[in-house]
Design a protein around this motif. Sequence first.
Motif, short mmCIF file in Angstrom:
data_model
loop_
_atom_site.label_atom_id
_atom_site.label_comp_id
_atom_site.label_asym_id
_atom_site.label_seq_id
_atom_site.Cartn_x
_atom_site.Cartn_y
_atom_site.Cartn_z
N UNK A 187 -2.03 11.22 -14.78
CA UNK A 187 -2.49 10.51 -13.58
C UNK A 187 -1.44 9.48 -13.17
N UNK A 188 -1.15 9.46 -11.87
CA UNK A 188 -0.20 8.49 -11.33
C UNK A 188 -1.01 7.46 -10.54
N UNK A 189 -0.95 6.22 -10.96
CA UNK A 189 -1.66 5.15 -10.26
C UNK A 189 -0.64 4.37 -9.43
N UNK A 190 -0.88 4.26 -8.14
CA UNK A 190 0.08 3.60 -7.25
C UNK A 190 -0.67 2.78 -6.21
N UNK A 191 0.07 2.01 -5.43
CA UNK A 191 -0.58 1.18 -4.41
C UNK A 191 -0.57 1.90 -3.06
N UNK A 220 -11.41 8.65 1.07
CA UNK A 220 -11.53 9.36 -0.21
C UNK A 220 -10.62 10.57 -0.30
N UNK A 221 -9.57 10.58 0.53
CA UNK A 221 -8.60 11.69 0.50
C UNK A 221 -7.54 11.39 -0.55
N UNK A 222 -7.17 12.38 -1.33
CA UNK A 222 -6.13 12.12 -2.33
C UNK A 222 -5.57 13.41 -2.89
N UNK A 223 -4.41 13.31 -3.47
CA UNK A 223 -3.78 14.46 -4.13
C UNK A 223 -4.30 14.51 -5.56
N UNK A 224 -4.40 15.70 -6.12
CA UNK A 224 -4.79 15.75 -7.53
C UNK A 224 -3.76 15.02 -8.39
N UNK A 225 -4.22 14.27 -9.34
CA UNK A 225 -3.31 13.58 -10.25
C UNK A 225 -2.75 12.27 -9.72
N UNK A 226 -3.25 11.84 -8.55
CA UNK A 226 -2.76 10.57 -7.99
C UNK A 226 -3.96 9.68 -7.66
N UNK A 275 5.16 2.13 -5.54
CA UNK A 275 5.28 3.25 -4.61
C UNK A 275 4.95 4.53 -5.36
N UNK A 276 4.04 5.30 -4.79
CA UNK A 276 3.60 6.51 -5.46
C UNK A 276 4.36 7.74 -5.01
N UNK A 277 3.95 8.92 -5.48
CA UNK A 277 4.67 10.16 -5.17
C UNK A 277 4.28 10.74 -3.82
N UNK A 278 3.33 10.11 -3.13
CA UNK A 278 2.86 10.67 -1.86
C UNK A 278 2.54 9.52 -0.91
N UNK A 279 2.73 9.77 0.39
CA UNK A 279 2.32 8.75 1.37
C UNK A 279 1.64 9.47 2.53
N UNK A 280 0.78 8.74 3.23
CA UNK A 280 0.00 9.35 4.30
C UNK A 280 0.32 8.69 5.63
N UNK A 281 0.25 9.51 6.69
CA UNK A 281 0.31 8.93 8.03
C UNK A 281 -0.87 9.48 8.84
N UNK A 282 -1.31 8.68 9.79
CA UNK A 282 -2.44 9.11 10.63
C UNK A 282 -1.88 9.59 11.95
N UNK A 283 -2.19 10.83 12.30
CA UNK A 283 -1.70 11.39 13.57
C UNK A 283 -2.53 10.90 14.74
N UNK A 284 -2.08 11.23 15.95
CA UNK A 284 -2.82 10.79 17.15
C UNK A 284 -4.23 11.36 17.18
N UNK A 285 -4.38 12.55 16.57
CA UNK A 285 -5.71 13.17 16.52
C UNK A 285 -6.55 12.61 15.38
#
Length: 471
Positions: free
Chosen positions: A54-58, A71-77, A18-28
């Motif tokens: 660099x944080x490598x996560x699944x 190809x969206x990502x946070x810097x350092x992840x 589990x990494x330091x960030x997670x994403x969700x997809x909105x209705x738009x």
Amino acid sequence: MVSEPRNAAAQVLVASNRGPVSYSVGEDGELTAKRGGGGLVSGLSAIGDEADALWVCAALGEGDREAVRRGVGEPGVRMLDIDAGSREGVHAAAYNGVANSVLWFVHHMLYQTPLEPAFGPEFREQWEAYETYNRAFAEALAAEAAPGAAVLVQDYHLTLVPGMLRELRDDVRIGHFSHTPWAPADYFRMLPDDVAEQVLRGMLGADRLGFLTGRWADAFTECCVRMLGGTSGTRIGVHGLGADADFLRERSRRDDVEERMATLREQVGEGRRTIVRVDRTELSKNIVRGMQAYRELLRTRPEWRERVVHVAFAYPSRQDLAVYREYTAEVSRVAESINAEFGTEGWTPVLLHVDDDFARSLAAYRLADVALVNPIRDGMNLVAKEVPVVSDEGCALVLSREAGAFEELGEDAIPVNPYDVTATAEALHAGLSMPVGERAERTKRLAAAATALPPARWFLDQLHALTGARS
Ligand code: F6P
């Protein structure tokens, strides 16, 4: 095969499922990023932005996978979509099938052994997925690490990574940290022999292994001695992660917490004491026996009826697994049955909340008279450390002797054997009856012990110990 680093620059790498960030997809269709907290996040931020970390996560959910695809990502992840290409189902088999259903069960001693575990062909398939998933991490780390970089691998999900990475990159320094307990050798040997050996050898591929307490480090060493004849020179250290006092004190005084305190006070009712527990609903947390103990308290000590409320926050966890869903349902059933047995017009004996709300958790910490932390087994348990730090007027801590935190907090806590419901009921009574002055004094000492090793130092100590490890 030893490969050369490809244009890679990271000097410090962290790897975790589990990494330091997670994403969700909105209705738009827009992606929204949510940053998490915890010891590693504040630890890594302590090395500063200028360091090449660099944080490598699944990628865990659909939002994460979509972020990787776009190809969206946070810097350092760097997020790895383990299931990309022809590897569909690999992450679920590795994470749910092996990490959470086998390794977690072994280290927390959760099996009902007359029937389980039973390792057959299904397990073998899952184990292959676990190897694939670990290899994906090892390859990504090998590709990203600068020459001589420090790589800090986390937890039971990634036990094979140190050995696999060592084969790919002989120049990097590898640490592995276990956030869980480690199983006693007799229990660990339930794993098929070759799997047990692979886990141990995989971890011993590291230069240095870290554990939360001496007890877990000793259990690991004992497994290595009995199954492999020794630890092959890998160094072992103990780093007891503490609570983040500055963050907690500031965060717990904000308006949203005050608001939730007012609501909780109203729900509890004027002048009543509170027994508070806050957990993810994991089988190891022992929430059901905690409630049974509360029921026994109300049965055997009727003087507490109408005068106390058990505030239980049990936040859903790992709901892909049927056994977790059943346990979550059982928690609700027991709470309802206590309320049905004892509840009156103006008194609800158990106040159960299952929707995760950090501000409300802090509010409960602040007003708790007794904190109940009774895990069957726990790597550390940060709730036990956080409550004394934010408590307004002092709180009695009923603490399982099987929690890692017990090593540091045992002296000022009320100890319990987590399987002994009657003794836990007595401990709750002792906590509720503790004189206010004594409670405040103990809480002060508990808070000092709980914050002895804040997350930033916990992380830097490991990093320094690792970078000195080969010199
Ligand atoms: O609390 C122990 C721990 O192993 C943490 O290190 C880790 O973040 C977590 O459990 C894993 O839980 P999850 O399956 O929700 O990612």
